[in-house]
Design a protein around this motif. Structure first.
Motif, short mmCIF file in Angstrom:
data_model
loop_
_atom_site.label_atom_id
_atom_site.label_comp_id
_atom_site.label_asym_id
_atom_site.label_seq_id
_atom_site.Cartn_x
_atom_site.Cartn_y
_atom_site.Cartn_z
N THR A 96 0.88 -1.17 0.00
CA THR A 96 0.00 0.00 0.00
C THR A 96 0.92 1.22 0.00
O THR A 96 1.88 1.27 0.77
CB THR A 96 -0.89 0.01 1.26
N VAL A 97 0.59 2.19 -0.86
CA VAL A 97 1.55 3.29 -1.08
C VAL A 97 1.72 4.21 0.13
O VAL A 97 0.91 4.19 1.07
CB VAL A 97 1.15 4.12 -2.32
N LYS A 98 2.74 5.02 0.04
CA LYS A 98 3.13 5.93 1.13
C LYS A 98 1.95 6.77 1.62
O LYS A 98 1.15 7.27 0.83
CB LYS A 98 4.23 6.85 0.60
N GLY A 99 1.86 6.89 2.94
CA GLY A 99 0.82 7.72 3.56
C GLY A 99 -0.48 6.98 3.79
O GLY A 99 -1.40 7.52 4.42
N ASP A 100 -0.56 5.73 3.31
CA ASP A 100 -1.83 5.00 3.37
C ASP A 100 -1.69 3.73 4.21
O ASP A 100 -0.77 2.94 3.98
CB ASP A 100 -2.23 4.63 1.93
N LEU A 101 -2.59 3.59 5.19
CA LEU A 101 -2.48 2.45 6.12
C LEU A 101 -3.51 1.35 5.86
O LEU A 101 -3.57 0.37 6.60
CB LEU A 101 -2.62 2.95 7.56
N HIS A 102 -4.35 1.53 4.85
CA HIS A 102 -5.38 0.51 4.56
C HIS A 102 -4.73 -0.73 3.96
O HIS A 102 -4.01 -0.63 2.98
CB HIS A 102 -6.41 1.07 3.58
N ASP A 103 -5.04 -1.91 4.56
CA ASP A 103 -4.39 -3.10 3.99
C ASP A 103 -5.30 -4.30 3.81
O ASP A 103 -4.85 -5.37 3.39
CB ASP A 103 -3.14 -3.48 4.78
N ILE A 104 -6.59 -4.14 4.10
CA ILE A 104 -7.47 -5.32 4.01
C ILE A 104 -7.57 -5.78 2.55
O ILE A 104 -7.39 -6.96 2.23
CB ILE A 104 -8.86 -5.00 4.60
N SER A 128 7.26 3.52 0.73
CA SER A 128 7.85 4.61 -0.05
C SER A 128 8.25 4.12 -1.45
O SER A 128 8.48 2.92 -1.66
CB SER A 128 9.11 5.13 0.65
N PRO A 129 8.35 5.04 -2.42
CA PRO A 129 8.81 4.67 -3.75
C PRO A 129 10.18 3.97 -3.70
O PRO A 129 10.40 2.97 -4.39
CB PRO A 129 8.91 6.01 -4.48
N MET A 146 0.30 -2.19 -6.58
CA MET A 146 0.15 -1.11 -5.59
C MET A 146 -1.31 -0.91 -5.25
O MET A 146 -2.18 -0.95 -6.12
CB MET A 146 0.67 0.20 -6.17
N SER A 147 -1.54 -0.65 -3.94
CA SER A 147 -2.89 -0.40 -3.47
C SER A 147 -2.96 0.97 -2.82
O SER A 147 -2.00 1.42 -2.18
CB SER A 147 -3.25 -1.49 -2.42
N ALA A 148 -4.11 1.66 -3.01
CA ALA A 148 -4.36 2.94 -2.32
C ALA A 148 -5.85 3.07 -2.07
O ALA A 148 -6.66 2.72 -2.93
CB ALA A 148 -3.87 4.12 -3.16
N LEU A 149 -6.21 3.52 -0.88
CA LEU A 149 -7.63 3.67 -0.54
C LEU A 149 -8.01 5.14 -0.35
O LEU A 149 -9.17 5.46 -0.13
CB LEU A 149 -7.95 2.89 0.75
N THR A 151 -7.92 9.16 -1.74
CA THR A 151 -7.71 10.00 -2.93
C THR A 151 -6.40 10.79 -2.78
O THR A 151 -5.77 11.13 -3.77
CB THR A 151 -8.89 10.97 -3.15
N THR A 152 -6.03 11.05 -1.52
CA THR A 152 -4.81 11.82 -1.30
C THR A 152 -3.54 10.99 -1.48
O THR A 152 -2.45 11.54 -1.64
CB THR A 152 -4.79 12.42 0.13
N THR A 153 -3.66 9.66 -1.41
CA THR A 153 -2.43 8.84 -1.53
C THR A 153 -2.32 8.16 -2.90
O THR A 153 -1.24 7.71 -3.26
CB THR A 153 -2.35 7.75 -0.44
N MET A 154 -3.44 8.09 -3.64
CA MET A 154 -3.35 7.38 -4.93
C MET A 154 -2.34 8.05 -5.86
O MET A 154 -1.72 7.38 -6.69
CB MET A 154 -4.73 7.23 -5.60
N THR A 155 -2.12 9.34 -5.67
CA THR A 155 -1.15 10.04 -6.51
C THR A 155 0.28 9.53 -6.26
O THR A 155 1.16 9.67 -7.11
CB THR A 155 -1.19 11.56 -6.24
N ASN A 156 0.49 8.93 -5.08
CA ASN A 156 1.83 8.38 -4.80
C ASN A 156 2.18 7.20 -5.69
O ASN A 156 3.35 6.82 -5.81
CB ASN A 156 1.95 7.99 -3.33
N MET A 157 1.14 6.61 -6.33
CA MET A 157 1.42 5.50 -7.26
C MET A 157 2.29 6.00 -8.41
O MET A 157 3.18 5.30 -8.88
CB MET A 157 0.11 4.93 -7.80
N GLN A 158 1.98 7.21 -8.85
CA GLN A 158 2.76 7.80 -9.94
C GLN A 158 4.22 8.00 -9.52
O GLN A 158 5.14 7.81 -10.32
CB GLN A 158 2.14 9.14 -10.33
N ASN A 159 4.42 8.37 -8.25
CA ASN A 159 5.79 8.57 -7.75
C ASN A 159 6.58 7.26 -7.77
O ASN A 159 7.79 7.27 -8.02
CB ASN A 159 5.77 9.13 -6.32
N VAL A 160 5.88 6.15 -7.50
CA VAL A 160 6.56 4.85 -7.54
C VAL A 160 6.99 4.55 -8.98
O VAL A 160 8.12 4.13 -9.23
CB VAL A 160 5.65 3.72 -6.99
#
Ligand code: B12
Length: 211
Positions: A96-104, A128-129, A146-149, A151-160
């Protein structure tokens, strides 16, 4: 399918961990190879779980307990698979990308992919990337998931993806993304290779990359 494998399959569909482990142990004791138990028992059972989920007969809880039974059974097989030198379909680095703690959801995707025959390197949450890049390198992975839950962290996918490009290893891997706010269109925008809406489709997508 032999009677023993039918019991293995049913135990996974029922999410019965104890029955799953004891039926696998009986199959091993009966002389069946770990490879056959995996390929003719566990993987088809998880494929069936995915189908039931897609058809709306199973929901997330049923899928989770089925995946846990499968994982418990797989623990018994793993040392034997190593002995038999059975190669996984491929290696997936997931997190799960940076800043995001959702893991289910991420855990469910991991379990379905493991059930489909992949080796999983799970980096956990808030990844982190740099950690993705390092894990792809050290594990010689072929897929990044990559997982993101949020809207504020999904942009970190691009950083990876950018970090993988900078490290010169973007083309070595297929990149798949998912999570509630993520869409196919977003995947295209950030130049990921694919998107899947749920764990069952995620496993199928991963399989399509190594077919
Ligand atoms: C459980 C939960 C939490 C738990 C997480 C526990 C855990 N260990 O995961 C806790 C309480 C910690 C939490 C915290 C927060 N949460 Co929260 N949380 C949820 C909730 C209720 C459920 C998420 C979930 O697990 N769904 C079930 C799983 C199975 O579904 P899924 O994750 O979507 O995964 C499936 C698919 O998306 C896909 N998938 C998932 N990952 C991947 C990856 C790949 C590669 C692929 C192909 C597919 C794929 O397959 C999965 C299985 O089918 C959602 C609401 C919701 N309905 O989504 C809010 C929600 C996601 N949270 C939200 C918020 C705002 C927060 C907090 C900011 C709250 C706060 N103010 O503190 C914090 C953020 C903490 C952080 N930094 O991450 C918002 C996000 C809003 C937004 N648009 O960004 C939501 C939508 C709630 C809401 N309606 O406001 N949360």
């Amino acid at each position: 399918m032999t009677d023993k494998l039918l019991v293995v399959r049913q135990s996974i569909l029922d999410g019965d961990l104890d029955e799953c482990r004891s039926s696998i142990q009986q199959a091993i004791d009966g002389g069946m190879s770990a490879d056959s138990i995996l390929k003719q028992g566990l993987i088809p059972a998880m494929t069936e779980v995915g189908r039931l989920f897609e058809e709306g007969e199973y929901f997330v809880p049923e899928m989770l307990i089925a995946a846990r039974a499968m994982q418990g059974g797989l623990e018994l097989l793993k040392p034997l698979l190593v002995e038999e030198d059975v190669q996984p379909l491929g290696k997936v680095v997931i997190g799960t990308v940076k800043g995001d703690l959702h893991d289910i959801g991420k855990n469910l995707v991991s379990m379905m992919m493991e059930g489909a025959g992949f080796e999983i390197v799970d980096l956990g949450t808030d990844v982190s990337p740099e950690a993705f890049v390092e894990a792809v390198r050290t594990n010689d992975a072929n897929i990044v998931a990559m997982s993101a839950l949020l809207t504020t962290t999904m942009t970190n996918m691009q950083n990876v993806i950018q970090a993988l490009k900078t490290a010169g290893i973007r083309e070595k891997v297929k990149i798949m993304i998912g999570g509630a706010p993520v869409t196919e269109a977003f995947a295209k925008t950030i130049e990921a290779d694919g998107y899947a809406a749920d764990a069952s489709q995620a496993a199928k997508l991963a399989q399509s990359y190594v077919a």
